[in-house]
Write an enzyme that holds these catalytic residues in place. Structure first.
Site, PDB file in Angstrom:
ATOM      1  NE  ARG A   1      -3.770  -2.150   2.184  1.00 46.21           N
ATOM      2  CZ  ARG A   1      -4.859  -2.451   1.414  1.00 46.21           C
ATOM      3  NH1 ARG A   1      -5.053  -1.905   0.162  1.00 46.21           N
ATOM      4  NH2 ARG A   1      -5.417  -3.774   1.282  1.00 46.21           N
ATOM      5  CG  ASP A   2       1.488   5.412  -2.289  1.00 43.30           C
ATOM      6  OD1 ASP A   2       1.923   5.577  -3.374  1.00 43.30           O
ATOM      7  OD2 ASP A   2       1.752   6.483  -1.549  1.00 43.30           O
ATOM      8  CB  ILE A   3       3.776   5.684   2.621  1.00 47.57           C
ATOM      9  CG1 ILE A   3       3.775   5.723   3.822  1.00 47.57           C
ATOM     10  CG2 ILE A   3       4.400   6.942   1.839  1.00 47.57           C
ATOM     11  CD1 ILE A   3       5.336   5.719   4.534  1.00 47.57           C
TER      12      ILE A   3
ATOM     13  CG  ASN B   1       3.816   8.631 -12.439  1.00 44.64           C
ATOM     14  OD1 ASN B   1       2.932   8.868 -13.155  1.00 44.64           O
ATOM     15  ND2 ASN B   1       3.711   8.894 -11.083  1.00 44.64           N
TER      16      ASN B   1
ATOM     17  CD  GLU C   1       7.214  12.264  -5.571  1.00 38.64           C
ATOM     18  OE1 GLU C   1       6.968  11.417  -4.585  1.00 38.64           O
ATOM     19  OE2 GLU C   1       6.663  13.423  -5.724  1.00 38.64           O
ATOM     20  CB  VAL C   2      10.210   5.954  -5.758  1.00 36.41           C
ATOM     21  CG1 VAL C   2      11.114   4.668  -5.299  1.00 36.41           C
ATOM     22  CG2 VAL C   2       9.725   6.667  -4.662  1.00 36.41           C
TER      23      VAL C   2
ATOM     24  CG  HIS D   1       6.722   2.931  -8.471  1.00 32.33           C
ATOM     25  ND1 HIS D   1       7.757   3.555  -8.634  1.00 32.33           N
ATOM     26  CD2 HIS D   1       5.634   3.873  -8.428  1.00 32.33           C
ATOM     27  CE1 HIS D   1       7.766   4.819  -8.735  1.00 32.33           C
ATOM     28  NE2 HIS D   1       6.443   5.199  -8.248  1.00 32.33           N
TER      29      HIS D   1
ATOM     30  CG  HIS E   1       1.038   4.993  -8.719  1.00 31.38           C
ATOM     31  ND1 HIS E   1       1.102   5.439  -7.362  1.00 31.38           N
ATOM     32  CD2 HIS E   1       2.263   5.220  -9.448  1.00 31.38           C
ATOM     33  CE1 HIS E   1       2.295   6.089  -7.450  1.00 31.38           C
ATOM     34  NE2 HIS E   1       2.944   6.044  -8.560  1.00 31.38           N
TER      35      HIS E   1
END
Ligand code: AMP
Length: 116
Positions: free
Chosen positions: A30-32, A88, A96-97, A101, A103
């Protein structure tokens, strides 16, 4: 060699995360900072920084990301109403990371794809 991100530590369970699925190729957690009732990140276990770095060797893991997304959507009860999958890439994509990944976001109407 690409530099590891926090996602590698999550995959190896060295730091805490709410992992909802893991197999030999991918991990989902799960996304933080969730943007919707369901917001899960699905990542290849192998560090691939961006989509630009993916090769044909990575296709099994990249394909698995999609089938795992569908499974998680079903588990979350959002598959019939629908959801969105987003990857992305680099600065203009808002990445950003730097560990690929996907989403998986859903659980509410998401509007038009670019928010306009
Ligand atoms: P992106 O902008 O596509 O690179 O998305 C990175 C996502 O990773 C953001 O939605 C963050 O909220 C999420 N994130 C960053 N650190 C963590 C973490 N430790 N656990 C879960 N999600 C994270």
């Amino acid at each position: 060699m690409a530099e590891e991100t926090i996602f590698s530590k999550i995959i190896r369970r060295e730091i805490a995360a709410d992992i909802v699925y893991q197999d030999d190729l991918v991990t989902a957690f799960r996304d933080i900072n969730p943007q919707a009732p369901t917001h899960v990140l699905i990542v290849p276990n192998k560090l691939i920084p961006t989509v630009n770095d993916a090769t044909s060797e990575d296709e099994p893991a990249l394909g698995r990301m999609l089938t795992v997304a569908a499974k998680i959507a079903t588990d979350e009860g959002i598959s019939a109403d629908g959801y969105r999958l987003i990857i992305n890439c680099n600065r203009n994509g808002g990445q950003e990371v730097y560990h690929i990944h996907m989403h998986l976001v859903g659980g509410r109407p998401l509007g038009r794809i670019l928010g306009r």
